[in-house]
Design a protein around this motif. Sequence first.
Motif, PDB file in Angstrom:
ATOM      1  N   ASP A  13       0.813  -1.206   0.000  1.00 14.05           N
ATOM      2  CA  ASP A  13       0.000   0.000   0.000  1.00 14.05           C
ATOM      3  C   ASP A  13       0.851   1.262   0.000  1.00 14.05           C
ATOM      4  O   ASP A  13       0.458   2.275  -0.548  1.00 14.05           O
ATOM      5  N   GLU A  14       2.044   1.187   0.648  1.00 16.33           N
ATOM      6  CA  GLU A  14       2.902   2.362   0.682  1.00 16.33           C
ATOM      7  C   GLU A  14       3.350   2.753  -0.733  1.00 16.33           C
ATOM      8  O   GLU A  14       3.709   3.887  -0.984  1.00 16.33           O
ATOM      9  N   GLN A  15       3.407   1.790  -1.638  1.00 17.76           N
ATOM     10  CA  GLN A  15       3.839   2.082  -3.000  1.00 17.76           C
ATOM     11  C   GLN A  15       2.650   2.467  -3.876  1.00 17.76           C
ATOM     12  O   GLN A  15       2.788   2.573  -5.073  1.00 17.76           O
ATOM     13  N   HIS A  16       1.544   2.671  -3.308  1.00 20.96           N
ATOM     14  CA  HIS A  16       0.295   3.129  -3.916  1.00 20.96           C
ATOM     15  C   HIS A  16      -0.018   2.553  -5.290  1.00 20.96           C
ATOM     16  O   HIS A  16       0.805   2.598  -6.200  1.00 20.96           O
ATOM     17  N   LEU A  17      -1.214   2.069  -5.387  1.00 28.01           N
ATOM     18  CA  LEU A  17      -1.722   1.580  -6.663  1.00 28.01           C
ATOM     19  C   LEU A  17      -2.246   2.775  -7.449  1.00 28.01           C
ATOM     20  O   LEU A  17      -2.611   3.794  -6.857  1.00 28.01           O
ATOM     21  N   PRO A  18      -2.310   2.661  -8.770  1.00 28.62           N
ATOM     22  CA  PRO A  18      -2.828   3.787  -9.556  1.00 28.62           C
ATOM     23  C   PRO A  18      -4.299   4.039  -9.230  1.00 28.62           C
ATOM     24  O   PRO A  18      -5.018   3.120  -8.832  1.00 28.62           O
ATOM     25  N   PRO A  19      -4.758   5.267  -9.377  1.00 26.55           N
ATOM     26  CA  PRO A  19      -6.177   5.551  -9.106  1.00 26.55           C
ATOM     27  C   PRO A  19      -7.074   4.820 -10.105  1.00 26.55           C
ATOM     28  O   PRO A  19      -6.686   4.580 -11.246  1.00 26.55           O
ATOM     29  N   VAL A  20      -8.270   4.485  -9.641  1.00 27.87           N
ATOM     30  CA  VAL A  20      -9.234   3.796 -10.506  1.00 27.87           C
ATOM     31  C   VAL A  20      -9.954   4.851 -11.333  1.00 27.87           C
ATOM     32  O   VAL A  20     -10.573   5.763 -10.783  1.00 27.87           O
ATOM     33  N   PRO A  21      -9.865   4.767 -12.670  1.00 29.12           N
ATOM     34  CA  PRO A  21     -10.525   5.756 -13.530  1.00 29.12           C
ATOM     35  C   PRO A  21     -12.047   5.733 -13.368  1.00 29.12           C
ATOM     36  O   PRO A  21     -12.631   4.727 -12.979  1.00 29.12           O
ATOM     37  N   GLU A  22     -12.650   6.864 -13.654  1.00 30.00           N
ATOM     38  CA  GLU A  22     -14.108   6.986 -13.574  1.00 30.00           C
ATOM     39  C   GLU A  22     -14.740   6.398 -14.832  1.00 30.00           C
ATOM     40  O   GLU A  22     -15.066   7.104 -15.769  1.00 30.00           O
ATOM     41  N   LYS A  23     -14.857   5.088 -14.865  1.00 31.96           N
ATOM     42  CA  LYS A  23     -15.558   4.434 -15.958  1.00 31.96           C
ATOM     43  C   LYS A  23     -16.274   3.225 -15.403  1.00 31.96           C
ATOM     44  O   LYS A  23     -16.009   2.794 -14.284  1.00 31.96           O
ATOM     45  N   ARG A  24     -17.192   2.682 -16.169  1.00 32.68           N
ATOM     46  CA  ARG A  24     -18.046   1.617 -15.638  1.00 32.68           C
ATOM     47  C   ARG A  24     -17.448   0.228 -15.782  1.00 32.68           C
ATOM     48  O   ARG A  24     -17.551  -0.585 -14.869  1.00 32.68           O
ATOM     49  N   TYR A  25     -16.855  -0.088 -16.919  1.00 35.46           N
ATOM     50  CA  TYR A  25     -16.339  -1.427 -17.158  1.00 35.46           C
ATOM     51  C   TYR A  25     -14.838  -1.415 -17.422  1.00 35.46           C
ATOM     52  O   TYR A  25     -14.320  -0.485 -18.028  1.00 35.46           O
ATOM     53  N   PHE A  26     -14.190  -2.491 -16.977  1.00 32.85           N
ATOM     54  CA  PHE A  26     -12.754  -2.642 -17.142  1.00 32.85           C
ATOM     55  C   PHE A  26     -12.457  -4.034 -17.674  1.00 32.85           C
ATOM     56  O   PHE A  26     -13.038  -5.019 -17.196  1.00 32.85           O
ATOM     57  N   ALA A  27     -11.541  -4.124 -18.614  1.00 33.33           N
ATOM     58  CA  ALA A  27     -11.091  -5.425 -19.121  1.00 33.33           C
ATOM     59  C   ALA A  27     -10.138  -6.037 -18.095  1.00 33.33           C
ATOM     60  O   ALA A  27      -9.599  -5.348 -17.229  1.00 33.33           O
ATOM     61  N   ILE A  28      -9.900  -7.326 -18.201  1.00 29.72           N
ATOM     62  CA  ILE A  28      -9.061  -8.021 -17.228  1.00 29.72           C
ATOM     63  C   ILE A  28      -7.645  -7.453 -17.183  1.00 29.72           C
ATOM     64  O   ILE A  28      -7.047  -7.341 -16.111  1.00 29.72           O
ATOM     65  N   GLY A  29      -7.110  -7.046 -18.322  1.00 30.83           N
ATOM     66  CA  GLY A  29      -5.775  -6.458 -18.352  1.00 30.83           C
ATOM     67  C   GLY A  29      -5.711  -5.136 -17.598  1.00 30.83           C
ATOM     68  O   GLY A  29      -4.721  -4.852 -16.912  1.00 30.83           O
ATOM     69  N   GLU A  30      -6.772  -4.326 -17.714  1.00 28.81           N
ATOM     70  CA  GLU A  30      -6.818  -3.058 -16.989  1.00 28.81           C
ATOM     71  C   GLU A  30      -6.871  -3.297 -15.481  1.00 28.81           C
ATOM     72  O   GLU A  30      -6.174  -2.635 -14.711  1.00 28.81           O
ATOM     73  N   VAL A  31      -7.696  -4.256 -15.067  1.00 28.71           N
ATOM     74  CA  VAL A  31      -7.823  -4.565 -13.648  1.00 28.71           C
ATOM     75  C   VAL A  31      -6.494  -5.097 -13.115  1.00 28.71           C
ATOM     76  O   VAL A  31      -6.056  -4.728 -12.022  1.00 28.71           O
ATOM     77  N   ALA A  32      -5.847  -5.934 -13.895  1.00 24.89           N
ATOM     78  CA  ALA A  32      -4.547  -6.479 -13.491  1.00 24.89           C
ATOM     79  C   ALA A  32      -3.548  -5.339 -13.263  1.00 24.89           C
ATOM     80  O   ALA A  32      -2.824  -5.328 -12.264  1.00 24.89           O
ATOM     81  N   ARG A  33      -3.532  -4.362 -14.148  1.00 26.28           N
ATOM     82  CA  ARG A  33      -2.620  -3.229 -14.005  1.00 26.28           C
ATOM     83  C   ARG A  33      -3.006  -2.354 -12.823  1.00 26.28           C
ATOM     84  O   ARG A  33      -2.154  -1.960 -12.024  1.00 26.28           O
ATOM     85  N   LEU A  34      -4.298  -2.065 -12.653  1.00 26.01           N
ATOM     86  CA  LEU A  34      -4.761  -1.210 -11.566  1.00 26.01           C
ATOM     87  C   LEU A  34      -4.551  -1.830 -10.188  1.00 26.01           C
ATOM     88  O   LEU A  34      -4.430  -1.115  -9.190  1.00 26.01           O
ATOM     89  N   CYS A  35      -4.514  -3.164 -10.141  1.00 26.45           N
ATOM     90  CA  CYS A  35      -4.399  -3.864  -8.855  1.00 26.45           C
ATOM     91  C   CYS A  35      -3.042  -4.527  -8.649  1.00 26.45           C
ATOM     92  O   CYS A  35      -2.828  -5.189  -7.632  1.00 26.45           O
ATOM     93  N   ALA A  36      -2.144  -4.383  -9.601  1.00 25.86           N
ATOM     94  CA  ALA A  36      -0.784  -4.942  -9.504  1.00 25.86           C
ATOM     95  C   ALA A  36      -0.792  -6.452  -9.289  1.00 25.86           C
ATOM     96  O   ALA A  36      -0.077  -6.970  -8.432  1.00 25.86           O
ATOM     97  N   VAL A  37      -1.634  -7.133 -10.066  1.00 24.38           N
ATOM     98  CA  VAL A  37      -1.629  -8.602 -10.089  1.00 24.38           C
ATOM     99  C   VAL A  37      -1.699  -9.041 -11.546  1.00 24.38           C
ATOM    100  O   VAL A  37      -2.050  -8.257 -12.422  1.00 24.38           O
TER     101      VAL A  37
END
Length: 133
Positions: A13-37
């Motif tokens: 958490d100290e290395q902070h994840l990127p902010p979640v963009p204001e949109k309704r749907y996310f592809a699996i690749g976007e979620v993987a990047r936003l959540c660092a998995v």
Amino acid sequence: MTQQARTAEHPTDEQHLPPVPEKRYFAIGEVARLCAVKPHVLRYWEQEFPQLRPSKRRGNRRYYQREDVYTVRNIRHLLYDEGFTISGARHRLEEFAALKGGVPHPGNADDLPTALREIRKELEAALALLDRF
């Protein structure tokens, strides 16, 4: 795997994840990047956590909603930062859902029910007292 390699692979958490963009749907690749998995981790977590159910559309493509992204972040926090097992994290998410009627965003005390915030204040006061000794 060394602790340093593990930290680089799973930022805390100290290395902070990127902010979640204001949109309704996310592809699996976007979620993987936003959540660092990695995407295969997300697919595995879908099998292990009933709270995580992205909608599937054409060609069995997964589409996560905003709340799904926060659920993934919470799962990630419980597993990687707090050290829970899959079973323990699943149980903790069920407890949060029972208390609040949903999954809290990790690290955001405003999302906790009032009773838990009061308990936290009492515990912090007790720690402050103990620090005097």
